[in-house]
Design an enzyme around this catalytic site. Sequence first.
Site, mmCIF file in Angstrom:
data_model
loop_
_atom_site.group_PDB
_atom_site.id
_atom_site.type_symbol
_atom_site.label_atom_id
_atom_site.label_comp_id
_atom_site.label_asym_id
_atom_site.label_seq_id
_atom_site.Cartn_x
_atom_site.Cartn_y
_atom_site.Cartn_z
ATOM 1 C CE LYS A 1 -4.492 69.862 12.192
ATOM 2 N NZ LYS A 1 -5.208 70.696 11.209
ATOM 3 C CD GLU B 1 1.700 78.185 24.742
ATOM 4 O OE1 GLU B 1 0.928 79.009 25.271
ATOM 5 O OE2 GLU B 1 2.856 78.003 25.104
ATOM 6 C CB CYS C 1 -4.467 83.289 22.429
ATOM 7 S SG CYS C 1 -2.720 83.600 22.146
ATOM 8 C CD GLU D 1 -10.193 82.192 23.519
ATOM 9 O OE1 GLU D 1 -10.472 81.041 23.136
ATOM 10 O OE2 GLU D 1 -9.033 82.622 23.543
HETATM 11 P P1 NAD Z 1 -9.284 74.565 17.449
HETATM 12 O O1 NAD Z 1 -8.924 74.028 18.777
HETATM 13 O O2 NAD Z 1 -10.628 74.329 16.922
HETATM 14 O O3 NAD Z 1 -8.268 74.019 16.331
HETATM 15 C C1 NAD Z 1 -6.865 74.173 16.411
HETATM 16 C C2 NAD Z 1 -6.191 73.170 15.505
HETATM 17 O O4 NAD Z 1 -6.435 71.860 15.997
HETATM 18 C C3 NAD Z 1 -6.680 73.154 14.069
HETATM 19 O O5 NAD Z 1 -5.556 72.971 13.229
HETATM 20 C C4 NAD Z 1 -7.618 71.936 14.008
HETATM 21 O O6 NAD Z 1 -7.674 71.375 12.722
HETATM 22 C C5 NAD Z 1 -6.920 71.005 14.971
HETATM 23 N N1 NAD Z 1 -7.769 70.009 15.629
HETATM 24 C C6 NAD Z 1 -9.084 70.092 15.945
HETATM 25 N N2 NAD Z 1 -9.478 68.976 16.590
HETATM 26 C C7 NAD Z 1 -8.384 68.193 16.706
HETATM 27 C C8 NAD Z 1 -8.137 66.914 17.312
HETATM 28 N N3 NAD Z 1 -9.097 66.232 17.928
HETATM 29 N N4 NAD Z 1 -6.882 66.409 17.271
HETATM 30 C C9 NAD Z 1 -5.893 67.101 16.674
HETATM 31 N N5 NAD Z 1 -6.054 68.293 16.073
HETATM 32 C C10 NAD Z 1 -7.294 68.839 16.099
HETATM 33 O O7 NAD Z 1 -8.962 76.141 17.559
HETATM 34 P P2 NAD Z 1 -9.203 77.254 16.456
HETATM 35 O O8 NAD Z 1 -10.632 77.621 16.412
HETATM 36 O O9 NAD Z 1 -8.513 76.851 15.209
HETATM 37 O O10 NAD Z 1 -8.342 78.468 17.109
HETATM 38 C C11 NAD Z 1 -8.858 79.336 18.061
HETATM 39 C C12 NAD Z 1 -8.380 78.973 19.466
HETATM 40 O O11 NAD Z 1 -6.959 78.960 19.536
HETATM 41 C C13 NAD Z 1 -8.801 79.983 20.513
HETATM 42 O O12 NAD Z 1 -9.320 79.314 21.636
HETATM 43 C C14 NAD Z 1 -7.511 80.701 20.881
HETATM 44 O O13 NAD Z 1 -7.463 81.249 22.151
HETATM 45 C C15 NAD Z 1 -6.526 79.619 20.723
HETATM 46 N N6 NAD Z 1 -5.186 80.197 20.555
HETATM 47 C C16 NAD Z 1 -4.292 80.060 21.576
HETATM 48 C C17 NAD Z 1 -3.025 80.639 21.472
HETATM 49 C C18 NAD Z 1 -2.006 80.515 22.570
HETATM 50 O O14 NAD Z 1 -0.830 80.706 22.313
HETATM 51 N N7 NAD Z 1 -2.376 80.193 23.790
HETATM 52 C C19 NAD Z 1 -2.680 81.327 20.311
HETATM 53 C C20 NAD Z 1 -3.638 81.454 19.294
HETATM 54 C C21 NAD Z 1 -4.888 80.861 19.428
#
Ligand code: NAD
Length: 498
Positions: A188, A262, A296, A395
């Site tokens: 997705k 993650e 992250c 964060e």
């Molecule tokens: P987010 O959690 O808002 O969204 C991530 C993804 O999940 C998007 O594709 C979104 O469309 C989807 N999504 C949202 N709600 C959902 C649901 N209920 N069910 C299924 N999918 C859903 O995060 P973001 O704002 O896109 O990204 C930033 C975050 O990602 C930060 O907290 C960052 O730390 C984290 N991050 C973690 C890592 C790691 O490896 N640990 C790496 C990069 C980013």
Amino acid sequence: MSSFPFDPKSELNGNVLSRFYIDGQWVQPGSHESVPVVAPSTGQAFVSVPLADSGDVDKAVDAARRAFDTGSWPRMSGAKRADYLGKMSVALASRMTLLSRIWTAEVGAPIWFANMFVPTAAAMLDYYAELASTFAFEESRATRGGEARIVRQPVGVTALIAPWNAQLPILSYKLSAALAAGCTVVIKAPPEAPFDALVVAECAHEAGLPPGVLNVITADANGGAHLVAKREVDKVSFTGSTATGKVIARTCADRLARVTLELGGKSAAIVLDDAELNPTLAALVPFTMPFSGQICFAQTRILVPRSREREFVEAYSVIIGGLKVGDPWDMTTQIGPLASRRQLERVIGYIEAGRNEGAQITTGGGRSSQHDQGFFVEPTVFASVTSEMTIAREEIFGPVVSIIAYDDVDQAVALANDTDFGLSGTVFTSDVERGYATARRIRTGNVSVNGLEMAPNVPFGGFKQSGIGREGGPEGLSAFLEDQAIYLPAASPRVRQE
Ligand code: NAD
């Protein structure tokens, strides 16, 4: 004013622009909804892309289910799957320039940064190709009654969801391991950064991946929620915020679907009292606000000995204050825009919170006055921060770093661990063994001494609320496998290795 030298219509294939990749074909979306993709450097939409509805999601999952239940992929030898991964890597390597340009266009990553990290995706495919061709997917153990064969079966249909910030590198961890394991996949893609996953589908098509093994749709949170709730999905591998990770874990718990998460981080860099100032700054600065802090593993809390606080705060603030903020297409830009208006507002909110709670701004502190268009924030350093302050606990995901003073190493370790997160960390010292001993006391998934490294053959992931499970290395492959034990009576034929 920032330039915008990316023309989606001439640089992207028409399929990537307007279709989904399902069951080995480029298909017209069933949904009629589309969303604009906004360039963070200008604040203007530069293209619209289709958004999947639940019917599109269902079609992608059905294709992956069929390919898993009746197709050749899960039944093929690891070595044969490795051939396909190798071909995908070659196809990806031939698109490096395009993939860097996509990253800069969609979310404003400085182009040099994109150029540096895009090749890690091909390296990840190569690593898992190598592992798949040598991994023991089947093993024999002697038992009292004869023999048990341990068969490492692919876990099934997997949903891969990665955030907008670093689509390609993050997806490559998940996808390479899932395919190496013999799983089939639905990706997705997020509407903010839709194109990388679709270009990866192009590569899979070019490599001749059997239909249904890889499917890609672009969907928002609703589409994502529909995908992870489907009972035909056996495993979800998610990277994103801790808040969304918890929602997904709850959904998966209902049917005990496997899940790897993650999530966010609030990583600490501990500068020990014996660390030399200049080498420490040279090694640390690039990881405190990489890609405007939207990574992250950014080292967003710097813990310094109180006796050296002033020296460190001054030197670090001078470097951060001198970073060149500007057009991400300019190779000399060090800090580009934030990825979206939502990110801009969030980061400004945290800077206000830091100010209100009594932390001291030593450089930056607001929107960049030189850029009236786009989502630019000044790189900001807070000193006199305490562990209770909001900016030290949550964060921020922006170019904002907190410096916290400590009195002795025990207190430094306690401060590093005084967080709900546990993703990354660093220790700076002139004594590597002392650094190692300190690193072992930090409750995070990854710690580096005198720098920061991530390697494909090493597991990456979080302790505490930074996640569950690991990606990378053999651990990342195991995350897409189920161990099946088959007991056989004595004198059965020898174990079969494909
Ligand atoms: P987010 O959690 O808002 O969204 C991530 C993804 O999940 C998007 O594709 C979104 O469309 C989807 N999504 C949202 N709600 C959902 C649901 N209920 N069910 C299924 N999918 C859903 O995060 P973001 O704002 O896109 O990204 C930033 C975050 O990602 C930060 O907290 C960052 O730390 C984290 N991050 C973690 C890592 C790691 O490896 N640990 C790496 C990069 C980013």
